[in-house]
Write an enzyme that holds these catalytic residues in place. Sequence first.
Site, PDB file in Angstrom:
ATOM      1  N   LYS A   1      -3.373   5.485  -3.709  1.00 10.04           N
ATOM      2  CA  LYS A   1      -2.694   4.510  -4.848  1.00 10.04           C
ATOM      3  C   LYS A   1      -3.413   3.031  -4.354  1.00 10.04           C
ATOM      4  O   LYS A   1      -3.669   2.558  -5.309  1.00 10.04           O
ATOM      5  CB  LYS A   1      -1.080   4.375  -4.559  1.00 10.04           C
ATOM      6  CG  LYS A   1      -0.674   3.533  -5.533  1.00 10.04           C
ATOM      7  CD  LYS A   1       0.960   3.533  -5.805  1.00 10.04           C
ATOM      8  CE  LYS A   1       1.460   4.793  -6.090  1.00 10.04           C
ATOM      9  NZ  LYS A   1       1.566   5.358  -7.069  1.00 10.04           N
TER      10      LYS A   1
ATOM     11  N   GLU B   1       2.351  18.622 -10.890  1.00  7.54           N
ATOM     12  CA  GLU B   1       1.366  17.929 -11.981  1.00  7.54           C
ATOM     13  C   GLU B   1      -0.034  18.647 -12.092  1.00  7.54           C
ATOM     14  O   GLU B   1      -0.669  18.958 -13.102  1.00  7.54           O
ATOM     15  CB  GLU B   1       1.049  16.261 -11.584  1.00  7.54           C
ATOM     16  CG  GLU B   1       2.158  15.451 -11.497  1.00  7.54           C
ATOM     17  CD  GLU B   1       2.192  14.067 -10.893  1.00  7.54           C
ATOM     18  OE1 GLU B   1       0.680  13.653 -10.448  1.00  7.54           O
ATOM     19  OE2 GLU B   1       3.053  13.256 -10.951  1.00  7.54           O
TER      20      GLU B   1
ATOM     21  N   ASP C   1      -1.854   8.106   0.234  1.00 12.08           N
ATOM     22  CA  ASP C   1      -3.333   7.988   0.621  1.00 12.08           C
ATOM     23  C   ASP C   1      -4.289   7.204  -0.349  1.00 12.08           C
ATOM     24  O   ASP C   1      -5.020   6.773   0.245  1.00 12.08           O
ATOM     25  CB  ASP C   1      -3.811   9.827   0.412  1.00 12.08           C
ATOM     26  CG  ASP C   1      -3.392  10.457   1.365  1.00 12.08           C
ATOM     27  OD1 ASP C   1      -2.706  10.271   2.317  1.00 12.08           O
ATOM     28  OD2 ASP C   1      -3.295  11.881   1.399  1.00 12.08           O
TER      29      ASP C   1
END
Length: 195
Positions: free
Chosen positions: A45, A107, A43
Amino acid sequence: MKSRVFDFLKQSRTANRNNHLLNHIETKPKDLFDVFINHRGTDTKRNIACLLYDNLSRRNLRPFLDNKSLKPGDKLFDHIDRAIVSSKVSVAIFSPNYGQSYSCLHELALMMESKKRVIPIFYDIKPSQLDILIDRDRCSEEVIERFRWALDEARHTIGLTFDSMKGNLSEIVTVASDIVVERLMELEVEEDNNM
Protein backbone atom coordinates in the site's frame (compact mmCIF):
# COMPACT_ATOMS: atom_id res chain seq x y z
CA MET A 1 -12.99 8.87 -21.01
CA LYS A 2 -12.12 9.98 -24.53
CA SER A 3 -10.88 13.36 -23.35
CA ARG A 4 -9.05 11.86 -20.35
CA VAL A 5 -7.17 9.37 -22.51
CA PHE A 6 -6.51 12.04 -25.13
CA ASP A 7 -5.00 14.35 -22.50
CA PHE A 8 -2.72 11.57 -21.34
CA LEU A 9 -1.72 10.53 -24.84
CA LYS A 10 -0.69 14.06 -25.75
CA GLN A 11 1.93 13.75 -23.02
CA SER A 12 2.80 10.10 -23.54
CA ARG A 13 5.82 8.83 -25.37
CA THR A 14 3.54 6.23 -26.96
CA ALA A 15 1.18 8.84 -28.38
CA ASN A 16 2.09 8.36 -32.02
CA ARG A 17 1.55 4.61 -31.85
CA ASN A 18 -1.85 4.87 -30.14
CA ASN A 19 -3.43 8.05 -31.61
CA HIS A 20 -5.44 6.11 -34.18
CA LEU A 21 -7.23 4.29 -31.34
CA LEU A 22 -8.56 7.48 -29.71
CA ASN A 23 -11.63 7.57 -31.90
CA HIS A 24 -12.83 4.34 -30.30
CA ILE A 25 -12.75 5.51 -26.66
CA GLU A 26 -16.15 6.46 -25.24
CA THR A 27 -17.16 8.13 -22.01
CA LYS A 28 -18.32 5.86 -19.19
CA PRO A 29 -20.70 6.69 -16.34
CA LYS A 30 -19.01 8.40 -13.41
CA ASP A 31 -19.68 5.58 -10.93
CA LEU A 32 -17.51 3.13 -12.87
CA PHE A 33 -13.78 2.63 -12.55
CA ASP A 34 -11.31 2.10 -15.37
CA VAL A 35 -8.97 -0.13 -13.39
CA PHE A 36 -9.18 -2.04 -10.12
CA ILE A 37 -5.96 -2.36 -8.09
CA ASN A 38 -5.85 -5.58 -6.05
CA HIS A 39 -3.03 -5.72 -3.48
CA ARG A 40 -2.00 -6.79 0.02
CA GLY A 41 -1.90 -3.56 1.98
CA THR A 42 0.74 -4.58 4.49
CA ASP A 43 3.20 -5.30 1.67
CA THR A 44 2.39 -2.78 -1.04
CA LYS A 45 0.00 0.00 0.00
CA ARG A 46 2.75 2.49 0.89
CA ASN A 47 4.77 1.90 -2.25
CA ILE A 48 3.70 0.37 -5.56
CA ALA A 49 -0.09 0.37 -5.00
CA CYS A 50 -0.37 4.07 -4.13
CA LEU A 51 2.20 5.09 -6.74
CA LEU A 52 0.30 3.15 -9.41
CA TYR A 53 -2.98 4.75 -8.30
CA ASP A 54 -1.43 8.23 -8.46
CA ASN A 55 0.17 7.60 -11.86
CA LEU A 56 -3.11 6.33 -13.35
CA SER A 57 -5.00 9.27 -11.84
CA ARG A 58 -2.54 11.72 -13.40
CA ARG A 59 -3.30 10.06 -16.73
CA ASN A 60 -6.96 11.03 -16.20
CA LEU A 61 -8.08 7.46 -15.58
CA ARG A 62 -10.33 6.34 -12.72
CA PRO A 63 -8.42 3.73 -10.70
CA PHE A 64 -9.92 2.01 -7.67
CA LEU A 65 -7.70 1.55 -4.63
CA ASP A 66 -9.43 0.76 -1.35
CA ASN A 67 -7.83 3.42 0.85
CA LYS A 68 -8.24 6.11 -1.84
CA SER A 69 -11.68 5.18 -3.21
CA LEU A 70 -13.72 4.06 -0.19
CA LYS A 71 -15.40 6.59 2.06
CA PRO A 72 -16.74 6.31 5.61
CA GLY A 73 -20.07 4.51 5.53
CA ASP A 74 -19.34 2.48 2.39
CA LYS A 75 -20.14 -1.22 2.65
CA LEU A 76 -16.69 -2.73 2.21
CA PHE A 77 -17.35 -5.89 0.18
CA ASP A 78 -20.33 -4.46 -1.72
CA HIS A 79 -18.35 -1.45 -2.88
CA ILE A 80 -15.22 -3.44 -3.74
CA ASP A 81 -17.17 -6.14 -5.58
CA ARG A 82 -19.03 -3.47 -7.57
CA ALA A 83 -15.73 -1.78 -8.44
CA ILE A 84 -14.27 -5.08 -9.67
CA VAL A 85 -17.28 -5.90 -11.82
CA SER A 86 -17.49 -2.38 -13.29
CA SER A 87 -13.77 -2.12 -14.11
CA LYS A 88 -12.53 -3.33 -17.47
CA VAL A 89 -8.96 -3.95 -16.37
CA SER A 90 -7.54 -5.15 -13.08
CA VAL A 91 -4.02 -5.07 -11.73
CA ALA A 92 -3.18 -7.79 -9.22
CA ILE A 93 -0.08 -6.95 -7.19
CA PHE A 94 1.15 -10.23 -5.73
CA SER A 95 3.50 -10.00 -2.76
CA PRO A 96 4.88 -12.35 -0.09
CA ASN A 97 1.87 -11.96 2.26
CA TYR A 98 -0.81 -11.84 -0.45
CA GLY A 99 -2.00 -15.41 0.18
CA GLN A 100 -2.68 -14.62 3.85
CA SER A 101 -5.54 -12.30 2.95
CA TYR A 102 -9.05 -13.64 2.42
CA SER A 103 -10.00 -10.29 0.88
CA CYS A 104 -7.17 -10.38 -1.68
CA LEU A 105 -8.02 -13.93 -2.70
CA HIS A 106 -11.75 -13.14 -2.90
CA GLU A 107 -11.05 -10.09 -5.09
CA LEU A 108 -8.74 -12.10 -7.35
CA ALA A 109 -11.33 -14.84 -7.74
CA LEU A 110 -14.03 -12.31 -8.62
CA MET A 111 -11.71 -10.64 -11.14
CA MET A 112 -11.04 -14.00 -12.82
CA GLU A 113 -14.70 -15.09 -12.69
CA SER A 114 -15.71 -11.76 -14.24
CA LYS A 115 -13.27 -12.46 -17.08
CA LYS A 116 -11.42 -9.22 -16.44
CA ARG A 117 -8.20 -8.43 -18.26
CA VAL A 118 -5.84 -9.00 -15.32
CA ILE A 119 -2.32 -7.60 -15.32
CA PRO A 120 -0.23 -9.38 -12.67
CA ILE A 121 2.68 -7.69 -10.95
CA PHE A 122 4.84 -10.11 -8.99
CA TYR A 123 6.34 -7.90 -6.29
CA ASP A 124 9.10 -9.73 -4.40
CA ILE A 125 7.48 -13.07 -5.24
CA LYS A 126 7.66 -15.54 -8.11
CA PRO A 127 4.49 -16.90 -9.75
CA SER A 128 5.41 -20.40 -8.54
CA GLN A 129 5.38 -19.13 -4.93
CA LEU A 130 1.72 -18.04 -5.00
CA ASP A 131 -0.21 -20.04 -2.46
CA ILE A 132 -3.24 -19.89 -0.18
CA LEU A 133 -1.96 -19.10 3.30
CA ILE A 134 -5.23 -18.24 5.06
CA ASP A 135 -6.60 -20.39 7.87
CA ARG A 136 -8.36 -23.12 5.93
CA ASP A 137 -10.69 -23.81 8.86
CA ARG A 138 -12.32 -20.43 8.16
CA CYS A 139 -13.33 -21.38 4.62
CA SER A 140 -15.26 -24.16 2.97
CA GLU A 141 -13.45 -26.48 0.58
CA GLU A 142 -15.45 -24.86 -2.23
CA VAL A 143 -14.04 -21.42 -1.36
CA ILE A 144 -10.50 -22.83 -1.13
CA GLU A 145 -10.91 -24.42 -4.57
CA ARG A 146 -12.19 -21.10 -5.95
CA PHE A 147 -9.10 -19.32 -4.60
CA ARG A 148 -6.79 -22.07 -5.85
CA TRP A 149 -8.30 -21.79 -9.35
CA ALA A 150 -7.86 -17.99 -9.35
CA LEU A 151 -4.22 -18.23 -8.25
CA ASP A 152 -3.59 -20.85 -10.93
CA GLU A 153 -5.07 -18.53 -13.56
CA ALA A 154 -2.80 -15.73 -12.33
CA ARG A 155 0.28 -17.96 -12.40
CA HIS A 156 -0.36 -18.62 -16.08
CA THR A 157 -0.90 -14.99 -17.06
CA ILE A 158 2.04 -13.00 -18.39
CA GLY A 159 2.89 -10.32 -15.88
CA LEU A 160 5.55 -7.96 -14.64
CA THR A 161 8.11 -8.91 -12.01
CA PHE A 162 9.72 -6.58 -9.53
CA ASP A 163 12.48 -7.15 -7.00
CA SER A 164 12.45 -4.32 -4.46
CA MET A 165 16.13 -4.86 -3.67
CA LYS A 166 17.24 -4.37 -7.29
CA GLY A 167 14.42 -2.74 -9.22
CA ASN A 168 13.42 0.83 -10.00
CA LEU A 169 9.96 1.42 -8.51
CA SER A 170 9.27 4.43 -10.73
CA GLU A 171 10.03 2.35 -13.82
CA ILE A 172 7.69 -0.53 -12.91
CA VAL A 173 4.88 1.92 -12.09
CA THR A 174 5.33 3.67 -15.44
CA VAL A 175 5.46 0.39 -17.38
CA ALA A 176 2.39 -0.97 -15.56
CA SER A 177 0.48 2.26 -16.22
CA ASP A 178 1.39 2.15 -19.91
CA ILE A 179 0.13 -1.43 -20.11
CA VAL A 180 -3.15 -0.50 -18.40
CA VAL A 181 -3.74 2.30 -20.93
CA GLU A 182 -2.94 -0.02 -23.84
CA ARG A 183 -5.29 -2.73 -22.52
CA LEU A 184 -8.12 -0.22 -22.01
CA MET A 185 -7.71 1.02 -25.56
CA GLU A 186 -7.61 -2.55 -26.94
CA LEU A 187 -10.82 -3.37 -25.07
CA GLU A 188 -12.56 -0.28 -26.46
CA VAL A 189 -11.58 -1.30 -30.00
CA GLU A 190 -12.81 -4.87 -29.37
CA GLU A 191 -16.14 -3.54 -28.08
CA ASP A 192 -16.56 -1.31 -31.14
CA ASN A 193 -15.74 -4.22 -33.46
CA ASN A 194 -18.35 -6.42 -31.74
CA MET A 195 -21.14 -3.87 -32.23
